[in-house]
Motif scaffolding. Structure first.
Motif, mmCIF file in Angstrom:
data_model
loop_
_atom_site.group_PDB
_atom_site.id
_atom_site.type_symbol
_atom_site.label_atom_id
_atom_site.label_comp_id
_atom_site.label_asym_id
_atom_site.label_seq_id
_atom_site.Cartn_x
_atom_site.Cartn_y
_atom_site.Cartn_z
ATOM 1 N N ASN A 138 0.680 -1.304 0.069
ATOM 2 C CA ASN A 138 -0.087 0.171 0.073
ATOM 3 C C ASN A 138 0.853 1.359 0.177
ATOM 4 O OD1 ASN A 138 0.676 0.714 2.737
ATOM 5 N ND2 ASN A 138 -1.132 -0.083 3.559
ATOM 6 N N GLY A 139 2.133 1.134 -0.301
ATOM 7 C CA GLY A 139 2.756 2.340 -0.510
ATOM 8 C C GLY A 139 3.646 2.764 0.712
ATOM 9 N N CYS A 140 4.355 2.037 1.629
ATOM 10 C CA CYS A 140 5.186 2.452 2.761
ATOM 11 C C CYS A 140 6.199 3.331 2.273
ATOM 12 C CB CYS A 140 5.570 1.120 3.561
ATOM 13 S SG CYS A 140 6.896 0.317 2.549
ATOM 14 N N ILE A 141 6.738 4.156 3.332
ATOM 15 C CA ILE A 141 7.777 4.884 2.964
ATOM 16 C C ILE A 141 9.171 4.078 2.742
ATOM 17 C CG2 ILE A 141 8.518 5.321 5.552
ATOM 18 C CD1 ILE A 141 9.015 7.968 4.913
ATOM 19 N N TRP A 142 10.045 4.629 1.967
ATOM 20 C CA TRP A 142 11.622 3.961 1.725
ATOM 21 C C TRP A 142 12.419 4.957 2.017
ATOM 22 C CZ3 TRP A 142 13.061 -0.412 -1.177
ATOM 23 C CH2 TRP A 142 11.839 -1.456 -1.764
ATOM 24 N N VAL A 143 13.510 4.604 2.749
ATOM 25 C CA VAL A 143 14.418 5.551 2.911
ATOM 26 C C VAL A 143 15.903 4.944 2.710
ATOM 27 C CG1 VAL A 143 13.369 6.213 5.064
ATOM 28 C CG2 VAL A 143 14.768 4.409 5.317
ATOM 29 N N VAL A 144 17.028 5.925 2.358
ATOM 30 C CA VAL A 144 18.310 5.585 2.171
ATOM 31 C C VAL A 144 19.013 5.792 3.420
ATOM 32 C CG1 VAL A 144 20.401 6.034 0.845
ATOM 33 C CG2 VAL A 144 18.202 6.014 -0.369
ATOM 34 N N PRO A 145 19.301 4.938 4.296
ATOM 35 C CA PRO A 145 20.130 5.156 5.567
ATOM 36 C C PRO A 145 21.447 5.845 5.472
ATOM 37 C CG PRO A 145 19.197 2.914 5.317
ATOM 38 C CD PRO A 145 19.066 3.548 4.146
ATOM 39 N N GLN A 146 21.600 6.775 6.260
ATOM 40 C CA GLN A 146 23.113 7.610 6.229
ATOM 41 C C GLN A 146 23.033 8.905 5.244
ATOM 42 O OE1 GLN A 146 26.329 5.467 6.686
ATOM 43 N NE2 GLN A 146 25.532 3.869 8.339
ATOM 44 N N SER A 147 21.899 8.852 4.285
ATOM 45 C CA SER A 147 22.145 9.741 3.329
ATOM 46 C C SER A 147 22.030 11.277 3.873
ATOM 47 C CB SER A 147 20.747 9.565 2.336
ATOM 48 O OG SER A 147 19.385 9.310 3.030
ATOM 49 N N HIS A 148 21.294 11.327 5.124
ATOM 50 C CA HIS A 148 21.182 12.727 5.809
ATOM 51 C C HIS A 148 22.558 13.434 5.830
ATOM 52 C CE1 HIS A 148 22.219 10.222 9.320
ATOM 53 N NE2 HIS A 148 22.661 11.193 9.815
ATOM 54 N N LYS A 149 23.812 12.514 5.893
ATOM 55 C CA LYS A 149 25.085 13.105 6.025
ATOM 56 C C LYS A 149 25.491 13.624 5.048
ATOM 57 C CE LYS A 149 26.064 9.423 9.642
ATOM 58 N NZ LYS A 149 27.285 8.396 10.010
ATOM 59 N N LEU A 150 25.176 13.596 3.829
ATOM 60 C CA LEU A 150 25.521 14.070 2.643
ATOM 61 C C LEU A 150 25.086 15.364 2.108
ATOM 62 C CD1 LEU A 150 25.267 10.727 0.358
ATOM 63 C CD2 LEU A 150 27.231 11.657 1.542
ATOM 64 N N GLY A 151 24.282 15.936 3.193
ATOM 65 C CA GLY A 151 23.997 17.288 2.882
ATOM 66 C C GLY A 151 22.910 17.603 1.641
ATOM 67 N N GLN A 171 22.219 11.070 -10.318
ATOM 68 C CA GLN A 171 23.481 11.690 -9.643
ATOM 69 C C GLN A 171 23.663 11.006 -8.286
ATOM 70 O OE1 GLN A 171 23.267 15.865 -9.815
ATOM 71 N NE2 GLN A 171 23.040 16.029 -12.068
ATOM 72 N N VAL A 172 22.798 10.135 -7.797
ATOM 73 C CA VAL A 172 22.737 9.879 -6.386
ATOM 74 C C VAL A 172 22.596 8.262 -6.230
ATOM 75 C CG1 VAL A 172 21.854 11.661 -5.549
ATOM 76 C CG2 VAL A 172 20.314 9.869 -5.960
ATOM 77 N N ASP A 173 23.199 7.542 -5.301
ATOM 78 C CA ASP A 173 23.223 6.177 -5.340
ATOM 79 C C ASP A 173 22.149 5.823 -4.293
ATOM 80 O OD1 ASP A 173 23.590 3.508 -4.880
ATOM 81 O OD2 ASP A 173 25.443 3.798 -3.675
ATOM 82 N N LEU A 174 20.857 5.261 -5.039
ATOM 83 C CA LEU A 174 19.743 4.744 -4.209
ATOM 84 C C LEU A 174 19.983 3.199 -3.888
ATOM 85 C CD1 LEU A 174 17.090 6.596 -6.238
ATOM 86 C CD2 LEU A 174 18.200 7.393 -4.157
ATOM 87 N N SER A 175 20.914 2.485 -4.223
ATOM 88 C CA SER A 175 20.810 1.256 -4.026
ATOM 89 C C SER A 175 20.668 0.591 -2.464
ATOM 90 C CB SER A 175 22.304 0.703 -4.726
ATOM 91 O OG SER A 175 23.272 1.077 -3.892
ATOM 92 N N PRO A 176 21.251 1.429 -1.507
ATOM 93 C CA PRO A 176 21.152 1.014 -0.100
ATOM 94 C C PRO A 176 19.552 1.316 0.352
ATOM 95 C CG PRO A 176 23.010 2.489 -0.343
ATOM 96 C CD PRO A 176 21.929 2.901 -1.467
ATOM 97 N N ALA A 177 18.706 1.872 -0.433
ATOM 98 C CA ALA A 177 17.375 2.002 -0.185
ATOM 99 C C ALA A 177 16.546 0.757 0.647
ATOM 100 C CB ALA A 177 16.383 2.609 -1.236
#
Length: 235
Positions: A138-151, A171-177
């Motif tokens: 039903n469309g849960c949220i996805w996140v990329v852990p530690q991405s907040h450190k990249l500004g 331009q970004v790496d979404l593979s850890p999502a």
């Protein structure tokens, strides 16, 4: 009333988010769903519809006593104290619904792509409270852990879906999502810099989430009239 444990605070700082399970009783989520149903039925707010922000209801904490009390609940503020300081204020609030069988996506984005234009903050963050269970279907949220450190990253305006100030995906790496499948009553705390998104809803039921964004009380403005100081900064 609980506060964040040292481990939970460490997870938030390192990963950019933390999930607090069974934070609210499911009975309270039922009450909030009933309140939103009543607001829709009374005409206080329009029902979710297909638009640039399908399923979004803005300024949710301003629409009734119950929604306002939820956004300013001391249980929430107590777990935010070690993250949001000095003081705590509301930047904005909204309901985000995934309508049945909707293919509308929320693009990969950072909240601060929207928020930084109003005022710079090092601690701005949001809570994401599923009022109904949030699943892969039903469309849960996805996140990329530690991405907040990249500004704050480059972003581009999309002409479809929601969350349209989107990351430039080549331009970004979404593979850890990873997906965050959550039960109603869980509480997610996440940084305004965290990369996150959501997909469509493949079920016949609406998925609802109550989102409130907070910042330090020393920034004397937020998203228009929604800005509210809940706990003043100590002098």
């Amino acid at each position: 009333m609980r506060k964040l444990t040292q481990n939970e605070l460490h997870l938030y700082e390192e990963q950019g988010y933390v999930v607090l399970k069974d934070f609210f009783p499911k009975s309270e989520m039922n009450v909030m769903n009933e309140e939103i149903n009543l607001l829709e039925q009374s005409g206080t707010l329009p029902p979710p519809k297909v638009s640039d922000h399908e399923g979004f209801i803005f300024e949710l904490a301003m629409l009734s006593d119950k929604t306002r009390m939820f956004a300013s609940d001391d249980r929430i503020l107590n777990v935010l104290e070690d993250i949001v300081y000095p003081g705590i204020s509301i930047y904005s609030s909204k309901l985000v619904s995934k309508l049945p069988y909707s293919e509308t996506v929320c693009h990969w984005h950072q909240d601060d792509a929207y928020y930084h234009k109003v005022g710079e903050s090092k601690v701005r963050m949001s809570i994401w409270v599923p009022l109904t269970d949030a699943t892969l279907e039903n469309g849960c949220i996805w996140v990329v852990p530690q991405s907040h450190k990249l500004g704050l990253q480059s972003f581009q305006a999309k002409d479809y879906g929601t969350c349209r100030l989107a990351l430039v995906e080549d331009q970004v790496d979404l593979s850890p999502a990873i997906p965050l499948e959550l039960e109603a009553g869980n509480l997610v705390l996440f940084s305004a810099m965290l990369w996150h998104s959501s997909k469509g809803n493949q079920t016949d039921q609406t998925r609802r989430a109550f989102i409130v964004s907070y910042q330090e009380a020393t920034i004397l403005k937020g998203n228009g009239r929604q800005w509210t100081i809940l706990r003043p900064a100590e002098q």
